[in-house]
Design a protein around this motif. Structure first.
Motif, PDB file in Angstrom:
ATOM      1  N   GLU A   6       0.746  -1.116  -0.041  1.00 39.55           N
ATOM      2  CA  GLU A   6       0.092  -0.074  -0.093  1.00 39.55           C
ATOM      3  C   GLU A   6       0.824   1.171   0.046  1.00 39.55           C
ATOM      4  OE1 GLU A   6      -2.064  -2.836   3.086  1.00 39.55           O
ATOM      5  OE2 GLU A   6      -0.052  -2.149   2.717  1.00 39.55           O
ATOM      6  N   SER A   7       0.076   2.237  -0.547  1.00 43.72           N
ATOM      7  CA  SER A   7       1.029   3.395  -0.371  1.00 43.72           C
ATOM      8  C   SER A   7       0.031   4.763  -0.593  1.00 43.72           C
ATOM      9  CB  SER A   7       1.767   3.627  -1.668  1.00 43.72           C
ATOM     10  OG  SER A   7       0.969   3.667  -2.718  1.00 43.72           O
ATOM     11  N   LEU A  20      -5.400   6.443  -1.694  1.00 47.86           N
ATOM     12  CA  LEU A  20      -4.566   5.146  -1.546  1.00 47.86           C
ATOM     13  C   LEU A  20      -4.369   4.109  -2.788  1.00 47.86           C
ATOM     14  CD1 LEU A  20      -5.973   4.443   2.074  1.00 47.86           C
ATOM     15  CD2 LEU A  20      -4.157   5.947   1.393  1.00 47.86           C
ATOM     16  N   CYS A  22      -2.811   0.180  -3.806  1.00 43.35           N
ATOM     17  CA  CYS A  22      -2.168  -1.012  -3.530  1.00 43.35           C
ATOM     18  C   CYS A  22      -2.013  -2.007  -4.690  1.00 43.35           C
ATOM     19  CB  CYS A  22      -3.327  -1.709  -2.566  1.00 43.35           C
ATOM     20  SG  CYS A  22      -2.798  -3.417  -2.192  1.00 43.35           S
ATOM     21  N   THR A 120      -1.140   1.228   5.688  1.00 43.56           N
ATOM     22  CA  THR A 120      -0.799   2.728   5.595  1.00 43.56           C
ATOM     23  C   THR A 120      -1.378   3.433   6.430  1.00 43.56           C
ATOM     24  OG1 THR A 120      -0.122   4.292   3.690  1.00 43.56           O
ATOM     25  CG2 THR A 120      -2.190   3.044   3.532  1.00 43.56           C
TER      26      THR A 120
END
Length: 126
Positions: A6-7, A20, A22, A120
């Motif tokens: 994730e980011s 977000l 992923c 995250t």
């Protein structure tokens, strides 16, 4: 072996937006239904949204419906969670999850997913 990364988390003011991402690696992304969950401190993990393998059946929990949108790009092996009109109560660690599936069944329970990302952090300041 499936890996999910994730980011996109961070700190945002109430009313703001975050997206977000992923990314799934290790297997064919379109084999998997995807979901987003979140967990706030001292609370149970909560379902947020899910989407079937093709992206034709997105579903958001009532608590976020109209503010959050789940989508996926199978060419990029990535699922997204667009979060708008964020509230302080949205503060949590957000996790993406994958379940091997070729159906349109909406998975809303954590045990229905086979793989999980590391999470995250999303912080919404009032």
């Amino acid at each position: 072996q499936v890996q999910l990364v994730e980011s996109g988390g961070g700190l945002v003011q109430a009313g703001g937006s975050l997206r977000l991402s992923c990314e799934l690696s290790g297997r064919t992304f379109s084999w998997y239904a995807m979901g987003w969950f979140r967990q706030a401190p001292e609370k149970e993990r909560e379902f947020v949204a899910s989407i079937n393998w093709s992206g034709s059946t997105p579903y958001e929990a009532d608590s976020v419906k109209g503010r959050f949108t789940i989508s996926r790009d199978n060419a990029k092996n990535t699922v997204y969670l667009q979060m708008n009109s964020l509230k302080p109560e949205d503060t949590a660690v957000y996790y993406c999850a994958a379940a091997e599936s070729s159906t349109d069944y909406i998975r809303r329970r954590a045990y229905e997913y086979d793989y999980w990302g590391q999470g995250t952090q999303v912080n919404v300041a009032s």
